[in-house]
Write a protein that holds these residues in place. Structure first.
Motif, mmCIF file in Angstrom:
data_model
loop_
_atom_site.group_PDB
_atom_site.id
_atom_site.type_symbol
_atom_site.label_atom_id
_atom_site.label_comp_id
_atom_site.label_asym_id
_atom_site.label_seq_id
_atom_site.Cartn_x
_atom_site.Cartn_y
_atom_site.Cartn_z
ATOM 1 N N SER A 120 9.788 11.756 -17.153
ATOM 2 C CA SER A 120 10.153 10.102 -16.137
ATOM 3 C C SER A 120 11.174 10.302 -16.635
ATOM 4 O O SER A 120 11.187 10.650 -18.484
ATOM 5 C CB SER A 120 9.242 8.650 -16.508
ATOM 6 N N LYS A 121 12.984 9.742 -15.930
ATOM 7 C CA LYS A 121 13.912 10.434 -16.829
ATOM 8 C C LYS A 121 14.034 9.203 -17.945
ATOM 9 O O LYS A 121 14.940 9.171 -18.402
ATOM 10 C CB LYS A 121 14.647 10.129 -15.582
ATOM 11 N N ALA A 122 13.172 8.255 -17.665
ATOM 12 C CA ALA A 122 13.293 6.786 -18.415
ATOM 13 C C ALA A 122 12.513 7.380 -19.839
ATOM 14 O O ALA A 122 12.309 6.342 -20.677
ATOM 15 C CB ALA A 122 12.653 5.369 -17.391
ATOM 16 N N LYS A 123 11.924 8.127 -20.099
ATOM 17 C CA LYS A 123 10.798 8.380 -20.445
ATOM 18 C C LYS A 123 11.753 9.088 -21.864
ATOM 19 O O LYS A 123 11.539 9.764 -22.490
ATOM 20 C CB LYS A 123 9.369 9.346 -20.414
ATOM 21 N N TYR A 124 12.247 8.743 -22.952
ATOM 22 C CA TYR A 124 12.786 9.457 -24.262
ATOM 23 C C TYR A 124 12.434 9.782 -25.104
ATOM 24 O O TYR A 124 12.664 10.911 -26.152
ATOM 25 C CB TYR A 124 14.472 8.053 -24.830
ATOM 26 N N THR A 125 11.160 9.398 -25.166
ATOM 27 C CA THR A 125 9.833 10.515 -26.151
ATOM 28 C C THR A 125 8.910 10.206 -25.658
ATOM 29 O O THR A 125 8.424 9.344 -24.933
ATOM 30 C CB THR A 125 10.324 9.708 -27.221
ATOM 31 N N LEU A 126 8.164 10.780 -26.221
ATOM 32 C CA LEU A 126 6.277 11.285 -25.361
ATOM 33 C C LEU A 126 5.566 9.630 -25.912
ATOM 34 O O LEU A 126 5.026 9.342 -25.335
ATOM 35 C CB LEU A 126 5.746 12.068 -26.603
ATOM 36 N N ALA A 127 6.168 8.901 -26.875
ATOM 37 C CA ALA A 127 5.786 7.683 -27.102
ATOM 38 C C ALA A 127 5.584 6.959 -26.584
ATOM 39 O O ALA A 127 5.260 5.356 -26.394
ATOM 40 C CB ALA A 127 5.271 7.235 -28.765
ATOM 41 N N ALA A 128 7.362 6.892 -25.343
ATOM 42 C CA ALA A 128 7.450 5.733 -24.473
ATOM 43 C C ALA A 128 6.756 5.648 -23.115
ATOM 44 O O ALA A 128 6.372 6.834 -22.516
ATOM 45 C CB ALA A 128 9.301 5.923 -23.630
ATOM 46 N N GLU A 129 6.437 4.798 -22.967
ATOM 47 C CA GLU A 129 5.588 4.441 -22.177
ATOM 48 C C GLU A 129 5.844 4.408 -20.030
ATOM 49 O O GLU A 129 5.957 3.325 -19.952
ATOM 50 C CB GLU A 129 4.473 3.385 -22.140
ATOM 51 N N LYS A 130 6.942 5.280 -20.523
ATOM 52 C CA LYS A 130 7.282 4.979 -18.867
ATOM 53 C C LYS A 130 6.682 6.203 -17.935
ATOM 54 O O LYS A 130 6.584 7.577 -18.529
ATOM 55 C CB LYS A 130 8.779 5.805 -18.849
ATOM 56 N N ARG A 131 6.604 5.815 -16.812
ATOM 57 C CA ARG A 131 6.173 6.663 -15.707
ATOM 58 C C ARG A 131 6.853 6.948 -14.629
ATOM 59 O O ARG A 131 7.830 6.520 -13.794
ATOM 60 C CB ARG A 131 4.644 5.447 -15.413
ATOM 61 N N PHE A 132 5.701 7.822 -13.592
ATOM 62 C CA PHE A 132 6.333 8.196 -12.478
ATOM 63 C C PHE A 132 5.507 8.597 -11.348
ATOM 64 O O PHE A 132 4.066 8.604 -11.905
ATOM 65 C CB PHE A 132 7.601 10.091 -12.644
ATOM 66 N N PRO A 133 6.021 8.267 -10.128
ATOM 67 C CA PRO A 133 4.669 8.141 -9.206
ATOM 68 C C PRO A 133 3.703 9.361 -8.679
ATOM 69 O O PRO A 133 4.757 10.171 -8.749
ATOM 70 C CB PRO A 133 5.302 8.268 -8.032
ATOM 71 N N LYS A 134 2.122 9.922 -8.785
ATOM 72 C CA LYS A 134 2.097 10.676 -8.509
ATOM 73 C C LYS A 134 2.133 11.998 -7.270
ATOM 74 O O LYS A 134 1.925 13.098 -7.309
ATOM 75 C CB LYS A 134 0.673 10.687 -8.074
ATOM 76 N N GLU A 135 3.336 11.334 -6.526
ATOM 77 C CA GLU A 135 3.343 12.099 -5.317
ATOM 78 C C GLU A 135 4.443 12.435 -5.884
ATOM 79 O O GLU A 135 4.523 14.095 -5.672
ATOM 80 C CB GLU A 135 4.430 11.370 -4.220
ATOM 81 N N ARG A 136 4.960 12.805 -7.154
ATOM 82 C CA ARG A 136 6.155 14.134 -7.293
ATOM 83 C C ARG A 136 5.088 15.234 -7.994
ATOM 84 O O ARG A 136 5.378 16.579 -8.154
ATOM 85 C CB ARG A 136 6.408 13.338 -8.548
ATOM 86 N N ILE A 137 3.581 15.049 -8.177
ATOM 87 C CA ILE A 137 2.923 15.619 -8.663
ATOM 88 C C ILE A 137 2.385 16.704 -7.243
ATOM 89 O O ILE A 137 2.059 17.921 -7.123
ATOM 90 C CB ILE A 137 1.536 16.177 -9.169
ATOM 91 N N ASN A 138 2.394 16.133 -6.341
ATOM 92 C CA ASN A 138 2.090 16.671 -4.838
ATOM 93 C C ASN A 138 3.365 17.516 -4.810
ATOM 94 O O ASN A 138 3.043 18.461 -4.644
ATOM 95 C CB ASN A 138 1.547 15.468 -4.256
ATOM 96 N N GLN A 139 3.998 16.654 -5.011
ATOM 97 C CA GLN A 139 5.821 17.741 -4.423
ATOM 98 C C GLN A 139 5.792 19.053 -5.010
ATOM 99 O O GLN A 139 6.043 19.917 -4.869
ATOM 100 C CB GLN A 139 6.943 16.720 -4.578
ATOM 101 N N ALA A 140 5.527 18.596 -6.634
ATOM 102 C CA ALA A 140 6.113 19.991 -7.372
ATOM 103 C C ALA A 140 4.888 21.076 -6.758
ATOM 104 O O ALA A 140 4.818 22.014 -7.255
ATOM 105 C CB ALA A 140 5.003 19.738 -8.868
ATOM 106 N N SER A 141 3.561 20.104 -6.474
ATOM 107 C CA SER A 141 2.399 21.746 -6.332
ATOM 108 C C SER A 141 2.711 22.151 -5.466
ATOM 109 O O SER A 141 2.110 23.546 -5.095
ATOM 110 C CB SER A 141 1.326 21.026 -5.686
ATOM 111 N N SER A 142 3.507 22.258 -4.035
ATOM 112 C CA SER A 142 3.985 22.534 -2.906
ATOM 113 C C SER A 142 5.299 24.369 -3.268
ATOM 114 O O SER A 142 5.327 24.039 -2.166
ATOM 115 C CB SER A 142 4.597 21.909 -1.608
ATOM 116 N N CYS A 143 5.827 23.471 -4.399
ATOM 117 C CA CYS A 143 6.891 24.028 -4.360
ATOM 118 C C CYS A 143 6.408 25.399 -4.787
ATOM 119 O O CYS A 143 5.569 26.134 -5.023
ATOM 120 C CB CYS A 143 7.600 23.823 -5.966
ATOM 121 N N PHE A 144 7.717 26.911 -3.751
ATOM 122 C CA PHE A 144 7.450 28.159 -4.083
ATOM 123 C C PHE A 144 7.471 28.432 -5.851
ATOM 124 O O PHE A 144 7.761 28.023 -6.969
ATOM 125 C CB PHE A 144 8.329 28.706 -3.599
ATOM 126 N N GLY A 145 6.211 29.432 -5.986
ATOM 127 C CA GLY A 145 5.755 30.004 -7.437
ATOM 128 C C GLY A 145 5.200 29.012 -7.960
ATOM 129 O O GLY A 145 4.764 29.578 -9.428
#
Length: 397
Positions: free
Chosen positions: A64-89
């Protein structure tokens, strides 16, 4: 060492008074220990913060763009995972779930009234190839059982004093996570950091049952803490990263492993007081060493002024005395470095076991401190030799 062969007087000056030499080496060793402590803790901070990143199987990470460090609990929608899966390569994209705020673990051996402690809970779909550690992948079958988890053996101190050396005994240990009973069915090794005192690993399904409040409405697994992307074997990493970045909306950062590590280290080094504190500690250790070494060499020069006067009267040039004092500084630094290194090694081992941090003596760290020690002693010698060079040889008798 042609410098030392030309100036054997340096060694004789250092060793003629064994008691003074021992005190000098103890002082320099102490300065070395101070610098090693600062370098070690700073490196342990960085290594511990990125240990989870290093232990993930992936080429590209979604954050997430709001996640300034690994410990910050800033999340993003699971749809982004599905979108990335469809990317070429892209060969596959997988979600990682993490919780700290709601994740409170209790050791119930002392009863329900025992105190709970925050621990990072990490969830993933058991079929997803996201973790490198064999200790976890070999025990995945255990995590298919409801209300089970693996516990990090390096979880800090008595807060999580479970018998991790015996899986059967561990499984019989009563525990509670987020107000629900938990069975610890095995262990792995990850380590603590400055934000987390320990770690649990569990299936995504168990993760959702313990932390349903992650999403106010709907499935708690619909929000993701970290996305792990595998590129196709023959695909170019930079090109795939750029393609995924272009495809996804602007609410997610797309980073290679190296970029993610550097971002995490950069946050703790530049955006928190910790980096400044450790840098100041190294400077203090260096200054302490300079003062100690200066006193030793200055006293040695003062005690032998008549001998130096004789040498100057015989025609020895200033550069001879400068070389001799520099040689003394190099000898002091190398000999004094050894006890400081050994003491630091023992301190690292003790503190690593006590804290769970990645306190490891590495060759680059040792070389860095050795270089600072040599510079420290040479600078001290050059400061001390001014007394000799500024004196009139005739006035020294």
């Amino acid at each position: 060492m042609p410098l030392l062969r030309k100036t054997p007087l340096a060694w004789k000056n250092l060793t003629h008074d064994k008691r003074r030499l021992a005190v000098a080496l103890a002082g320099i060793g102490f300065a070395v220990l101070l610098m090693f402590t600062q370098v070690g803790f700073q490196k342990a901070l960085f290594d511990s913060q990125v240990k989870l990143i290093d232990d993930l199987r992936g080429d590209i990470f979604l954050v997430s763009k709001a996640k300034y460090t690994l410990a910050a609990e800033k999340r993003f929608p699971k749809e982004r995972i599905n979108q990335a899966s469809s990317c070429f390569g892209v060969a596959g994209a997988f979600p990682i779930y993490s919780e700290l705020t709601l994740s409170v673990l209790k050791n119930l051996t002392k009863g329900q009234s025992s105190k709970g402690y925050p621990i990072r809970s990490i969830g993933f779909h058991l079929k997803d190839p996201v973790l490198r550690a064999d200790a976890i992948t070999d025990q995945i079958y255990k995590l298919r059982i409801p209300n089970t988890a693996l516990i990090d053996v390096r979880s800090k101190g008595t807060n999580f004093a479970f018998p991790t050396e015996d899986d059967d005994l561990l499984a019989d240990q009563p525990a509670e996570l987020a107000g629900k009973r938990l069975q610890l069915v095995g262990s792995f090794e990850l380590g603590t950091d400055f934000a987390h005192d320990g770690n649990l690993v569990m299936s995504a399904e168990n993760f959702a049952s313990y932390f349903p409040a992650r999403k106010q409405f709907g499935n708690p697994l619909d929000v993701v803490d970290l996305g792990v992307v595998h590129k196709q074997e023959d695909a170019d990493l930079a090109k795939v990263r750029d393609l995924v970045d272009d495809l996804l909306p602007n609410d997610v950062s797309v980073l290679t492993r190296e970029e993610y590590r550097n971002q995490e280290i950069g946050f703790w080094d530049a955006s928190t007081p910790i980096g400044i504190i450790f840098s100041a500690g190294k400077i203090i250790g260096f200054v302490v060493g300079v003062v100690i070494c200066y006193q030793v060499i200055y006293t040695d020069i003062a005690d032998h002024m008549s001998e130096f006067a004789t040498l100057r009267a015989m025609g020895y040039k200033d550069r001879y005395f400068v070389r001799m004092i520099v040689a003394e500084g190099v000898l002091l630094s190398i000999i004094g470095f050894i006890p400081g290194l050994l003491a630091s090694w023992g301190l690292y081992y003790f503190l690593a076991n006590m804290t769970g941090l990645q306190l490891i003596m590495t060759m680059p760290s040792a070389m860095k401190v050795l270089g600072l020690t040599i510079l420290m002693c040479i600078a001290s010698g050059l400061l001390a030799v001014r007394k000799l060079l500024s004196a009139d040889p005739a006035s020294l008798f």
